[in-house]
Design an enzyme around this catalytic site. Sequence first.
Site, short mmCIF file in Angstrom:
data_model
loop_
_atom_site.label_atom_id
_atom_site.label_comp_id
_atom_site.label_asym_id
_atom_site.label_seq_id
_atom_site.Cartn_x
_atom_site.Cartn_y
_atom_site.Cartn_z
N SER A 1 145.69 140.79 31.65
CA SER A 1 145.40 140.65 33.08
C SER A 1 146.71 140.38 33.82
CB SER A 1 144.45 139.46 33.28
OG SER A 1 144.44 139.06 34.63
N TYR B 1 142.83 130.64 31.53
CA TYR B 1 142.82 132.11 31.58
C TYR B 1 144.24 132.66 31.68
CZ TYR B 1 141.32 136.85 32.75
OH TYR B 1 141.11 138.21 32.75
P1 NAP Z 1 132.61 140.62 31.31
O1 NAP Z 1 131.78 141.60 32.02
O2 NAP Z 1 132.43 139.16 31.54
O3 NAP Z 1 132.49 140.94 29.74
C1 NAP Z 1 133.14 140.12 28.81
C2 NAP Z 1 132.79 140.61 27.43
O4 NAP Z 1 133.44 139.76 26.47
C3 NAP Z 1 131.29 140.53 27.15
O5 NAP Z 1 130.91 141.62 26.36
C4 NAP Z 1 131.17 139.23 26.35
O6 NAP Z 1 130.06 139.19 25.49
C5 NAP Z 1 132.46 139.34 25.53
N1 NAP Z 1 132.78 138.08 24.88
C6 NAP Z 1 133.06 136.89 25.45
N2 NAP Z 1 133.28 135.97 24.48
C7 NAP Z 1 133.14 136.62 23.30
C8 NAP Z 1 133.25 136.23 21.94
N3 NAP Z 1 133.53 134.97 21.57
N4 NAP Z 1 133.09 137.17 20.97
C9 NAP Z 1 132.78 138.44 21.31
N5 NAP Z 1 132.63 138.87 22.57
C10 NAP Z 1 132.82 137.96 23.54
O7 NAP Z 1 134.15 140.87 31.60
P2 NAP Z 1 135.02 142.20 31.79
O8 NAP Z 1 135.49 142.20 33.18
O9 NAP Z 1 134.34 143.38 31.21
O10 NAP Z 1 136.28 141.78 30.89
C11 NAP Z 1 136.71 142.52 29.77
C12 NAP Z 1 138.20 142.19 29.55
O11 NAP Z 1 138.94 142.59 30.71
C13 NAP Z 1 138.47 140.71 29.37
O12 NAP Z 1 139.43 140.52 28.36
C14 NAP Z 1 139.02 140.28 30.72
O13 NAP Z 1 139.86 139.15 30.64
C15 NAP Z 1 139.78 141.53 31.13
N6 NAP Z 1 140.03 141.65 32.57
C16 NAP Z 1 139.00 141.80 33.46
C17 NAP Z 1 139.29 141.90 34.82
C18 NAP Z 1 138.21 142.11 35.84
O14 NAP Z 1 138.54 142.10 37.05
N7 NAP Z 1 136.97 142.32 35.47
C19 NAP Z 1 140.61 141.83 35.26
C20 NAP Z 1 141.64 141.68 34.33
C21 NAP Z 1 141.32 141.60 32.99
P3 NAP Z 1 128.74 138.28 25.77
O15 NAP Z 1 127.80 139.18 26.52
O16 NAP Z 1 128.28 137.89 24.41
O17 NAP Z 1 129.18 137.11 26.61
#
Ligand code: NAP
Length: 243
Positions: free
Chosen positions: A151, A166
């Site tokens: 990120s 984070y």
């Molecule tokens: P999200 O919709 O909250 O999804 C997060 C995913 O991570 C879910 O599938 C969740 O599964 C899984 N997860 C969390 N803890 C876990 C664990 N202990 N073991 C296995 N799976 C786990 O978030 P997202 O936006 O798609 O984020 C995906 C990645 O992108 C992350 O690394 C995040 O930091 C990064 N990111 C996102 C943004 C943004 O704006 N969205 C920006 C920068 C970076 P559960 O359903 O089991 O909770």
Amino acid sequence: MKNTNKTFSYEDKTVVVTGANRGLGLGCVAELLNLGFRVVACARNPTSIKSDLEAQKISTKNLITQKLDVASEESLKSFEVFLKSEIKTCHVLINNAGIYVDDPKGGALSTSGADFLKTMMTNVYGPYRMSQIVLPLMKSQKFGRIVNVSSGMGQLSEMGAGYPAYRISKTAVNSLSKNLGVETHGTNILVNSVCPGWVKTDMGGKGAQREIPEGVKSILWAALLADDGPTGGYFRDGKSMSW
Ligand code: NAP
């Protein structure tokens, strides 16, 4: 997306995606299946992945789902046995699973110790252990791509206040990309960090700027790198970011 990569075909390659049941992880799985990869979609609860993809009219012929909690050593060990005995290969690893539990109104030391540790286990330890698990396979097949979904909030040169767990976790995972990128230099294993941008997911919220496919494109750019692609870097939309 089309296969414009002249150095390898997608059809005989296996991709492992963590956190694959929603958000960017599920978006990556959908696009990778459309491109022809075999995909091992891992999640703490993987039961809805297949039906969610089928509802989007995506063929799940090459989909395998697997339970995996990246913050649990027991779960990581079972995954390692499953990967080595059943799947026997991994060409691309997308370390996507992540959490963001800091209080948005809190300051630099506002996050509890328990939440800080939970964030480090998920966002740093998980990618570290997953890399350890797949690296021997990648080394033996002389091919590998590891994408650590990072990120901009982990960028040291642009470091803002707040969100300590984070931010620090994403800085640490960038360090993992650099460290492993140097270690594997010259082996056709490319390890990079990618920021997907601010994306409309459960984590990013409804006010985010990007739709999921745009974030997925930024991540998959690093997953699909040709053999002469960069390693040990930090990218958004295929453009290098300062650490
Ligand atoms: P999200 O919709 O909250 O999804 C997060 C995913 O991570 C879910 O599938 C969740 O599964 C899984 N997860 C969390 N803890 C876990 C664990 N202990 N073991 C296995 N799976 C786990 O978030 P997202 O936006 O798609 O984020 C995906 C990645 O992108 C992350 O690394 C995040 O930091 C990064 N990111 C996102 C943004 C943004 O704006 N969205 C920006 C920068 C970076 P559960 O359903 O089991 O909770």
